[in-house]
Design a protein around this motif. Structure first.
Motif, PDB file in Angstrom:
ATOM      1  N   PRO A  61       0.805  -1.226   0.000  1.00 54.63           N
ATOM      2  CA  PRO A  61       0.000   0.000   0.000  1.00 54.63           C
ATOM      3  C   PRO A  61       0.836   1.273   0.000  1.00 54.63           C
ATOM      4  O   PRO A  61       0.506   2.237  -0.692  1.00 54.63           O
ATOM      5  CB  PRO A  61      -0.826  -0.114   1.293  1.00 54.63           C
ATOM      6  N   LEU A  62       1.929   1.250   0.766  1.00 55.09           N
ATOM      7  CA  LEU A  62       2.760   2.447   0.859  1.00 55.09           C
ATOM      8  C   LEU A  62       3.448   2.730  -0.478  1.00 55.09           C
ATOM      9  O   LEU A  62       3.496   3.876  -0.933  1.00 55.09           O
ATOM     10  CB  LEU A  62       3.802   2.271   1.960  1.00 55.09           C
ATOM     11  N   ALA A  63       3.949   1.681  -1.115  1.00 52.38           N
ATOM     12  CA  ALA A  63       4.594   1.868  -2.421  1.00 52.38           C
ATOM     13  C   ALA A  63       3.578   2.353  -3.447  1.00 52.38           C
ATOM     14  O   ALA A  63       3.870   3.234  -4.265  1.00 52.38           O
ATOM     15  CB  ALA A  63       5.226   0.559  -2.878  1.00 52.38           C
ATOM     16  N   GLY A  64       2.373   1.791  -3.396  1.00 55.16           N
ATOM     17  CA  GLY A  64       1.318   2.212  -4.316  1.00 55.16           C
ATOM     18  C   GLY A  64       0.894   3.651  -4.098  1.00 55.16           C
ATOM     19  O   GLY A  64       0.506   4.356  -5.031  1.00 55.16           O
ATOM     20  N   PHE A  65       0.999   4.101  -2.845  1.00 56.17           N
ATOM     21  CA  PHE A  65       0.645   5.477  -2.506  1.00 56.17           C
ATOM     22  C   PHE A  65       1.647   6.466  -3.095  1.00 56.17           C
ATOM     23  O   PHE A  65       1.285   7.530  -3.588  1.00 56.17           O
ATOM     24  CB  PHE A  65       0.580   5.619  -0.984  1.00 56.17           C
ATOM     25  N   PHE A  66       2.917   6.084  -3.068  1.00 52.70           N
ATOM     26  CA  PHE A  66       3.971   7.017  -3.488  1.00 52.70           C
ATOM     27  C   PHE A  66       4.328   6.913  -4.967  1.00 52.70           C
ATOM     28  O   PHE A  66       4.757   7.892  -5.564  1.00 52.70           O
ATOM     29  CB  PHE A  66       5.237   6.789  -2.658  1.00 52.70           C
ATOM     30  N   GLY A  73       3.669   3.771 -10.773  1.00 55.06           N
ATOM     31  CA  GLY A  73       3.923   2.488 -11.427  1.00 55.06           C
ATOM     32  C   GLY A  73       3.628   1.288 -10.559  1.00 55.06           C
ATOM     33  O   GLY A  73       3.507   0.167 -11.068  1.00 55.06           O
ATOM     34  N   LEU A  74       3.526   1.497  -9.227  1.00 58.07           N
ATOM     35  CA  LEU A  74       3.252   0.386  -8.317  1.00 58.07           C
ATOM     36  C   LEU A  74       1.849   0.451  -7.725  1.00 58.07           C
ATOM     37  O   LEU A  74       1.510  -0.333  -6.839  1.00 58.07           O
ATOM     38  CB  LEU A  74       4.287   0.377  -7.176  1.00 58.07           C
ATOM     39  N   LYS A  75       1.042   1.375  -8.239  1.00 51.42           N
ATOM     40  CA  LYS A  75      -0.308   1.543  -7.695  1.00 51.42           C
ATOM     41  C   LYS A  75      -1.154   0.283  -7.916  1.00 51.42           C
ATOM     42  O   LYS A  75      -1.892  -0.147  -7.048  1.00 51.42           O
ATOM     43  CB  LYS A  75      -0.977   2.759  -8.346  1.00 51.42           C
ATOM     44  N   ARG A  76      -1.038  -0.313  -9.097  1.00 45.65           N
ATOM     45  CA  ARG A  76      -1.770  -1.541  -9.414  1.00 45.65           C
ATOM     46  C   ARG A  76      -0.766  -2.675  -9.649  1.00 45.65           C
ATOM     47  O   ARG A  76      -0.839  -3.416 -10.635  1.00 45.65           O
ATOM     48  CB  ARG A  76      -2.647  -1.322 -10.646  1.00 45.65           C
ATOM     49  N   SER A  77       0.148  -2.807  -8.713  1.00 45.92           N
ATOM     50  CA  SER A  77       1.247  -3.756  -8.883  1.00 45.92           C
ATOM     51  C   SER A  77       0.778  -5.199  -8.967  1.00 45.92           C
ATOM     52  O   SER A  77       1.433  -6.038  -9.595  1.00 45.92           O
ATOM     53  CB  SER A  77       2.256  -3.610  -7.735  1.00 45.92           C
ATOM     54  N   GLY A  78      -0.357  -5.512  -8.335  1.00 45.08           N
ATOM     55  CA  GLY A  78      -0.876  -6.880  -8.365  1.00 45.08           C
ATOM     56  C   GLY A  78      -1.270  -7.336  -9.750  1.00 45.08           C
ATOM     57  O   GLY A  78      -1.385  -8.549 -10.010  1.00 45.08           O
ATOM     58  N   ASP A  79      -1.470  -6.396 -10.658  1.00 44.25           N
ATOM     59  CA  ASP A  79      -1.865  -6.741 -12.030  1.00 44.25           C
ATOM     60  C   ASP A  79      -0.659  -6.885 -12.959  1.00 44.25           C
ATOM     61  O   ASP A  79      -0.822  -7.248 -14.131  1.00 44.25           O
ATOM     62  CB  ASP A  79      -2.796  -5.658 -12.597  1.00 44.25           C
ATOM     63  N   LEU A  80       0.523  -6.571 -12.459  1.00 45.94           N
ATOM     64  CA  LEU A  80       1.697  -6.543 -13.337  1.00 45.94           C
ATOM     65  C   LEU A  80       2.333  -7.923 -13.469  1.00 45.94           C
ATOM     66  O   LEU A  80       2.455  -8.645 -12.474  1.00 45.94           O
ATOM     67  CB  LEU A  80       2.740  -5.566 -12.781  1.00 45.94           C
ATOM     68  N   LYS A 140       9.332  -6.083 -11.561  1.00 41.65           N
ATOM     69  CA  LYS A 140      10.740  -5.877 -11.222  1.00 41.65           C
ATOM     70  C   LYS A 140      11.264  -4.586 -11.851  1.00 41.65           C
ATOM     71  O   LYS A 140      12.066  -3.855 -11.244  1.00 41.65           O
ATOM     72  CB  LYS A 140      11.576  -7.080 -11.685  1.00 41.65           C
ATOM     73  N   ASP A 141      10.785  -4.284 -13.039  1.00 42.64           N
ATOM     74  CA  ASP A 141      11.218  -3.058 -13.703  1.00 42.64           C
ATOM     75  C   ASP A 141      10.715  -1.825 -12.955  1.00 42.64           C
ATOM     76  O   ASP A 141      11.434  -0.822 -12.830  1.00 42.64           O
ATOM     77  CB  ASP A 141      10.708  -3.053 -15.153  1.00 42.64           C
ATOM     78  N   GLU A 142       9.480  -1.880 -12.442  1.00 44.04           N
ATOM     79  CA  GLU A 142       8.936  -0.748 -11.688  1.00 44.04           C
ATOM     80  C   GLU A 142       9.697  -0.567 -10.373  1.00 44.04           C
ATOM     81  O   GLU A 142       9.942   0.560  -9.924  1.00 44.04           O
ATOM     82  CB  GLU A 142       7.444  -0.953 -11.416  1.00 44.04           C
ATOM     83  N   ILE A 143      10.066  -1.676  -9.731  1.00 45.86           N
ATOM     84  CA  ILE A 143      10.864  -1.604  -8.505  1.00 45.86           C
ATOM     85  C   ILE A 143      12.215  -0.950  -8.809  1.00 45.86           C
ATOM     86  O   ILE A 143      12.689  -0.075  -8.074  1.00 45.86           O
ATOM     87  CB  ILE A 143      11.052  -3.018  -7.911  1.00 45.86           C
ATOM     88  N   LYS A 144      12.806  -1.367  -9.899  1.00 46.32           N
ATOM     89  CA  LYS A 144      14.095  -0.781 -10.315  1.00 46.32           C
ATOM     90  C   LYS A 144      13.967   0.715 -10.548  1.00 46.32           C
ATOM     91  O   LYS A 144      14.827   1.502 -10.141  1.00 46.32           O
ATOM     92  CB  LYS A 144      14.577  -1.483 -11.586  1.00 46.32           C
ATOM     93  N   LYS A 145      12.858   1.140 -11.186  1.00 49.65           N
ATOM     94  CA  LYS A 145      12.655   2.561 -11.478  1.00 49.65           C
ATOM     95  C   LYS A 145      12.594   3.393 -10.194  1.00 49.65           C
ATOM     96  O   LYS A 145      13.104   4.520 -10.146  1.00 49.65           O
ATOM     97  CB  LYS A 145      11.363   2.751 -12.283  1.00 49.65           C
ATOM     98  N   VAL A 146      11.961   2.841  -9.148  1.00 54.33           N
ATOM     99  CA  VAL A 146      11.869   3.574  -7.876  1.00 54.33           C
ATOM    100  C   VAL A 146      13.265   3.871  -7.333  1.00 54.33           C
ATOM    101  O   VAL A 146      13.573   4.996  -6.909  1.00 54.33           O
ATOM    102  CB  VAL A 146      11.055   2.766  -6.844  1.00 54.33           C
TER     103      VAL A 146
END
Length: 281
Positions: free
Chosen positions: A37-42, A45-52, A58-64
């Motif tokens: 939830p916290l990552a999705g809040f900030f 790219g991770l707001k709807r991470s469960g659909d990725l 992994k690419d969105e995590i890298k971007k952060v």
């Protein structure tokens, strides 16, 4: 000049282990969770991470992490170390900052990428280090970062980037500090019993903050329950199940922070004096 070939930093974010070297993300391991939830809040790219799909996640995590390197100098000599703004509701650095400002504690032992364990008593430096911090499991010394920390009056336990929170508490006690907040990785497994034992040995009072409990086992949960004052449950279902009913107070529902002791509750009151009064309404 430091040997940049040895510049290795390993941080934990979104349950992934991320390796950074010479300002570049060089490895992201498979995450064990699909949503935070916290990552999705900030981060959009991770707001709807469960659909990725996994590669995209992994690419969105890298971007952060890349954004933090670019904007805040994370794991580099350009690291920003001074901040007077609050970034995360119920964040550990925010609580320590308020604890220092309100003189509930007189120092803290925290971890800084590029420096390792650091004794810090300046609120703005605590926030500068911790505001965008993830769990740092390993870091390499960056002389420019260590030099600036020393200029701010901070004490590094060595010049090799070693992370040793117990030794940090001992160094803080030897400097004369009596009320010390110390952050520990809930995941990595620092010996909380031996850290707590330092209170009696050195005549000090400790607030032990266990950060990011995602993925920890039952034995570690028991250790945290027995020796820590606060724990950030993050995505650990086991922590939520066990400590939810044993906490003296719970902060936040989406990403709970469990206050395990009365001393921890007093420490948090420095973060917001009316927080518990508000919760009773």
């Amino acid at each position: 000049m430091a040997d940049r070939k040895k510049d290795i930093h390993i941080v934990r974010y979104f349950s992934s282990l991320i390796t950074i070297s010479n300002g570049k993300v060089i490895k992201v391991t498979k995450p064990t969770i699909s949503h935070c939830p916290l990552a999705g809040f900030f981060y959009k790219g991770l707001k709807r991470s469960g659909d990725l799909p996994l590669p995209r996640l992994k690419d969105e995590i890298k971007k952060v992490i890349e954004v933090k390197i670019e904007q805040f100098g994370f794991c580099s000599k350009k690291r920003i170390l001074w901040d007077d703004d609050e970034s995360v509701p119920y964040g550990a650095s925010e609580m320590i900052t308020h604890g220092l400002k309100n003189k509930i504690i007189d120092s803290s032992v925290i971890v800084c990428d590029g420096a390792g364990t650091v004794v810090v008593s300046i609120p703005q430096v605590v926030q500068g280090i911790g505001a965008r911090m993830h769990s740092v499991l390993r870091t390499s010394a960056i002389p420019e970062v260590i030099d600036r920390l020393h200029q701010y009056g901070c004490h590094t336990i060595n010049n090799g980037g070693i992370i040793d929170q117990k030794r940090g508490v001992i160094e803080a006690a030897k400097e004369g500090y009596k009320n010390i907040a110390v952050t520990v990785s809930a995941y990595q497994g620092e010996d909380l019993k031996s850290i707590r034992a330092l209170e009696k040995q050195y005549g000090i009072s400790l607030i032990i903050l266990a950060i990011c409990a995602t993925g920890i086992n039952k034995e570690r949960i028991t250790e945290i329950e027995k020796y820590a004052d606060l724990v950030w449950a993050c995505r650990s279902r086991e922590v939520r199940n066990v400590l939810c009913i044993k906490a003296v107070e719970i902060l936040s529902n989406a990403s709970p922070v469990y206050i395990l002791t009365q001393k921890g509750k007093m420490f948090v009151s420095g973060y917001s004096p009316n927080i518990f009064k508000m919760r009773k309404k």
